[in-house]
Design a protein around this motif. Sequence first.
Motif, PDB file in Angstrom:
ATOM      1  N   THR A 279       2.915   1.796  -3.924  1.00 29.85           N
ATOM      2  CA  THR A 279       1.600   1.422  -4.444  1.00 29.85           C
ATOM      3  C   THR A 279       1.564  -0.077  -4.721  1.00 29.85           C
ATOM      4  O   THR A 279       2.596  -0.729  -4.832  1.00 29.85           O
ATOM      5  CB  THR A 279       1.274   2.167  -5.758  1.00 29.85           C
ATOM      6  OG1 THR A 279       2.258   1.822  -6.736  1.00 29.85           O
ATOM      7  CG2 THR A 279       1.241   3.667  -5.540  1.00 29.85           C
ATOM      8  N   SER A 280       0.354  -0.571  -4.840  1.00 27.93           N
ATOM      9  CA  SER A 280       0.147  -1.978  -5.167  1.00 27.93           C
ATOM     10  C   SER A 280      -1.021  -2.076  -6.124  1.00 27.93           C
ATOM     11  O   SER A 280      -2.026  -1.388  -5.960  1.00 27.93           O
ATOM     12  CB  SER A 280      -0.164  -2.778  -3.906  1.00 27.93           C
ATOM     13  OG  SER A 280      -0.545  -4.085  -4.256  1.00 27.93           O
TER      14      SER A 280
ATOM     15  N   LYS B 149      -3.822  -1.702   4.805  1.00 23.67           N
ATOM     16  CA  LYS B 149      -4.566  -0.761   5.639  1.00 23.67           C
ATOM     17  C   LYS B 149      -4.344  -1.078   7.119  1.00 23.67           C
ATOM     18  O   LYS B 149      -4.118  -0.174   7.921  1.00 23.67           O
ATOM     19  CB  LYS B 149      -6.063  -0.812   5.303  1.00 23.67           C
ATOM     20  CG  LYS B 149      -6.408  -0.184   3.975  1.00 23.67           C
ATOM     21  CD  LYS B 149      -7.852  -0.357   3.522  1.00 23.67           C
ATOM     22  CE  LYS B 149      -8.917  -0.484   4.517  1.00 23.67           C
ATOM     23  NZ  LYS B 149     -10.275  -0.559   3.977  1.00 23.67           N
TER      24      LYS B 149
ATOM     25  N   GLN C 115      -3.716  -4.323  -0.969  1.00 29.72           N
ATOM     26  CA  GLN C 115      -4.166  -3.013  -0.484  1.00 29.72           C
ATOM     27  C   GLN C 115      -5.001  -3.163   0.786  1.00 29.72           C
ATOM     28  O   GLN C 115      -4.857  -2.378   1.724  1.00 29.72           O
ATOM     29  CB  GLN C 115      -4.963  -2.291  -1.576  1.00 29.72           C
ATOM     30  CG  GLN C 115      -4.116  -1.904  -2.767  1.00 29.72           C
ATOM     31  CD  GLN C 115      -4.949  -1.478  -3.972  1.00 29.72           C
ATOM     32  OE1 GLN C 115      -6.168  -1.376  -3.903  1.00 29.72           O
ATOM     33  NE2 GLN C 115      -4.283  -1.234  -5.080  1.00 29.72           N
TER      34      GLN C 115
END
Length: 193
Positions: free
Chosen positions: A114-115, A125, A121
């Motif tokens: 996670t970020s 993607k 983010q």
Amino acid sequence: MIKDTRERVIKVAELLFQKKSYQDVGIREIARAAGCSHTAIYQYFKTKDSILYAVAEKPLERLYVACLAVCEKQISKKEKLLQLCQVYIDFGFRERNFYDLLILYHGQRVDQATSEQPIHQLRMKSFYLLQESVSDLLPEDMNVEEKLNISRAVFIFLHGLVTIYSIDYQECPGWVRQMLLDYIHYTILRKKI
């Protein structure tokens, strides 16, 4: 009026980030250039990082949409990878004035689950699409860490091409495209079997 001020701040910040390093641009400078007070900026943005996110959101979203369009095509896995790489290279040349800021600022390792950084983010993607495309061409018995490392290496190669050659060229020259093809063919496509 509110939307106009917010959009003016984003546009001015983008221009300033292209001319100077992100660290050298202050909120007051953005405010002066946008024709508003620095306190007015805080009505729209909590921090300078939130301004960066607003500046980076559209180009990084365009990169993702372009990558996604390639992934949705009915083409071979090999052609998909080559087109994804070309999309990334074209993005880097097109956004060369603040490419490092879009891709590197607040960067995190790709193996972190996670970020908390919204800009990271957005970047990830597109990376995940590239990673999936690379993995699809690697031997099935290869472990996840090896596949991730090869995906990272492809990204680093693409990043290197953009960083080195976009300084002198506004568009990706044919010989850089050929270098990309040669590298991907030799490292992934030819080595597959």
